[in-house]
Design a protein around this motif. Structure first.
Motif, short mmCIF file in Angstrom:
data_model
loop_
_atom_site.label_atom_id
_atom_site.label_comp_id
_atom_site.label_asym_id
_atom_site.label_seq_id
_atom_site.Cartn_x
_atom_site.Cartn_y
_atom_site.Cartn_z
N GLY A 170 43.30 68.86 16.00
CA GLY A 170 42.96 69.93 15.07
C GLY A 170 42.81 71.26 15.77
N ILE A 171 43.81 71.60 16.56
CA ILE A 171 43.82 72.87 17.29
C ILE A 171 45.13 73.60 16.96
N PRO A 172 45.17 74.92 17.14
CA PRO A 172 46.45 75.61 16.89
C PRO A 172 47.50 75.19 17.92
N MET A 173 48.76 75.50 17.63
CA MET A 173 49.83 75.29 18.60
C MET A 173 49.58 76.19 19.81
N GLN A 174 49.63 75.62 21.00
CA GLN A 174 49.38 76.44 22.19
C GLN A 174 50.36 76.05 23.31
N PHE A 175 51.63 76.20 22.98
CA PHE A 175 52.67 75.82 23.94
C PHE A 175 52.53 76.54 25.27
N GLU A 176 52.15 77.83 25.22
CA GLU A 176 52.08 78.62 26.46
C GLU A 176 51.02 78.07 27.41
N ALA A 177 50.04 77.38 26.87
CA ALA A 177 48.96 76.86 27.73
C ALA A 177 49.29 75.48 28.31
#
Lengths: 437, 437
Positions: free
Chosen positions: A215-222
């Motif tokens: 339940g977290i946003p998409m965070q591809f960069e991380a």
């Protein structure tokens, strides 16, 4: 019930598979869905290819925007791929109040937050089962089937190309370069294989699974991303002798201080079921607090396996498109106003075990120097093997498996070890996960 | 949104797990479901046990009928089990317009047609993810995730007790009776283990999977059921030497002339992933025409794994209870007026391969006699091994693996072989599946 009209953007491999499956199984599908679902218009730049597949059974045009603007289209299937025109078309479809089904993991991993927000605002669905692990219903399983659980971790073989290469390297003792060439000849790897072999494709998929699992946003960069191109057959062989198999795993794990989000080659015990997933197949382990470990296995790519997921989404959307949006499954599994802002941990804070291979001079005291460095940084050793030098060789390989520790400590230890005069070359470091709890 | 009030019937192992999981993960669950889901009333004959678990956090009564008639209860969770009072309560709940969630495979396999018809008429849902393979979301996967496919076959390890016994017999070379006793001590087997070891529990689950996989009514009575109680460690060992592992499989297969529906010990190649599912774990292979082979793995029993499925169903029902019934997933995956009347094949018509073990006199011509019988019935031999007799033994074991053939031919061959004077005892026959396509 009223038949559902689908507009298909892009009729390449997966698009062609979708057209075929929807047509071949139309009776089975309408027995399930309670209504007919049919592709009525196809847009593709390559009209010749499109017409040869469609063969008069749907309208074929080269103007994707016309499909997105077509008032007779209920659902748009986006199979163009990439983050350029596909994004524009998807946002336009949403703005026009159309539901969207997509297999576009890169787009969702990078721009999913924006896309889902737009879809939420318009009350339409963006369905993406096909974006992860092809036909394996992992999105539905994470989002609905395991919804009772607090998900603790997810670990998956989610790039078939890499898994094929690793399987071949191990089984045939072949080098990475040779197997890559073979994979390209077989059509398992692209001419430019970077996305697959460097873990980027896996990181896209992992980003999506982590979002719906935690339940977290998409965070591809991380996401931390390390591929398989530097793996040697020697390390694969040594790992095997120690009872481990090397797999490119995408791992997302919930810790007290944040979320681990990482793709890298990983030693896993050969006796684990997932260690025996070979070739182009995919498998995802999901650990939930109630259910324990579950695993989902199947073809992660290919025309019809991916089409299986696209068409399943079409059925789902057909079923719920007239339903009040608040009674649908939220895009990211959790209600959009209930996403968590828990941070992704930097790689230095990740905790795992390590396989370390050192090339050292075969002299007394060498081991004492090395183990002292590790001990000073609080790293304890689980197993150690010294490989006898070949005839005339002055250097020996030492392999160490560590207990769980924090990555920054291992990095510090490696720097110190590499500075020792008896250590002849860079330390090879591969992460290790027992996947036992 | 309005919180959902759940009435729980039976707070034994799974009921207790359900109460615990729903409470522990209430925040996670309401973040997903967009509303609170809470057990407000529990009915159990054992008030002491019930109160010790519930501890004042819900009403506890000993009158299950009062729960079913309670106007404040939205969903009834039936975890009493069996086909007696559970059936009455479930039908009464349905008649009262309540949705039902159940783990009761015996009840659904035997009376599902009646129950689903009643539910259909009242426009309520009967959800049963927990009835098959505990926390593994196989019902959802078959009914929704793989809905694009024409399902070709399903083959599953769906009884943890049997799988535990077979794993132990193989790993420790122990006898069936000894391992059964151990399983009983560990709580993996009931005092009366008949349902588990004779394949009846697996046949209940297989009946349910076949219904939703193929769109046919529940036909438990037509399932062929053979358990593991007659398996010897000798056969397990011989199978292993030949590259096969023996598992109790539930197999449902669509053929041109009907549906195969059968539970029996089965040799499967050791290299298949499912052959390596050990202990109490469950795994189900599903072959779809588009997706190919998929596998779903996890804990098939236990308090919290089963609760995981019960609570997932609660979330699903909460989400769709206000939705027009025609937009819900049909109970048996296919629209109730679209079920197929394709027949279940009698066991004699089933096609598979066979492991045959014969004890014969060690004389010239014996093999010729036996292979002649097989050849006359059109049965061809894939592999044959003769075990040398022990010192002083006059009889030898011959093991034959056949190619695929029709069971009635094998039965005829066995009768003829057993009548040969050189054959000393009953032929051991175990079915064999390659599971390769």
């Amino acid at each position: 019930m009223k038949p559902i009209h689908v507009g298909l953007l892009g009729i390449g491999t997966v698009g062609g598979g979708t057209f075929t499956v929807l047509e071949r199984n139309c009776e089975e599908i309408s027995r399930r869905a309670g209504r007919a679902i049919a592709i009525t218009v196809v847009a593709d730049k390559d009209l010749t290819r499109a017409n040869s597949i469609v063969n008069g059974r749907a309208k074929v045009i080269d103007d994707a925007l016309a499909v997105v603007n077509d008032p007779n289209v209920d659902i748009v299937v986006e199979l163009i791929g990439g983050t350029g025109i596909a994004k524009e078309l998807m946002l336009k479809a949403i703005a026009n109040g159309k539901h969207v089904v997509t297999a576009n993991k890169a787009l969702l991993a990078k721009h999913g937050n924006e896309i889902f927000a737009a879809a939420q605002k318009k009350g339409v669905m963006v369905a993406f089962e096909a974006a992860v692990a092809g036909g394996v219903p992992i999105i539905k399983s994470l989002r609905e089937g395991l919804a009772a659980n607090r998900i603790e971790w997810i670990a998956g073989i989610i790039n078939g190309t890499s898994n094929f290469i690793l399987s071949e390297m191990r089984e045939k003792g072949a080098s990475f370069d040779d197997v890559l060439k073979q994979a390209q000849q077989l059509g398992y790897a692209e001419a430019d294989p970077t996305f697959d072999i460097e873990g980027i494709d896996a990181a896209h998929k992992l980003t999506i699974m982590a979002a719906i699992g935690f339940g977290i946003p998409m965070q591809f960069e991380a996401a931390y991303t390390e591929g398989i191109s530097k793996l040697t057959r020697e390390d694969i062989q040594y790992a095997e002798e120690l009872g481990y198999r090397i797999k490119l795993l995408g791992i997302a794990k919930r810790k007290a201080n944040g979320i681990e989000l990482r793709v890298h080659p990983t030693l896993i015990p050969t006796k684990r079921l997932i260690a025996n997933v070979e070739g182009v197949m995919n498998a995802i382990l999901v650990k939930g607090d109630a259910v324990g470990q579950t695993m989902f296995y199947g073809a992660g790519a290919g025309a019809e396996p991916t089409a299986s997921a696209v068409v399943a989404d079409l059925i789902d959307v057909a079923r719920t498109m007239t339903v009040d949006p608040e009674h649908r499954v939220p895009h990211l599994a959790f209600q959009p106003d209930k996403l968590s802002d828990i941070a992704i941990l930097p790689m230095g804070e990740v905790e795992t075990s390590y396989y370390l291979r050192l090339r050292v001079q075969d002299k007394p005291g060498v081991l004492a120097d090395i183990t002292r460095v590790l001990a000073d940084l609080g790293i304890s050793i689980d197993a150690m093997v010294q490989k006898e030098p070949s005839e005339g060789e002055a250097l020996v390989n030492i392999i160490m498996l560590t207990h769980r520790t924090i990555e920054k400590n291992v990095n510090a230890a490696i720097s110190k070890i590499e500075a020792l005069p008896v250590v002849a070359s860079k330390v090879t470091r591969i992460r290790l996960e027992e996947l036992d709890k």
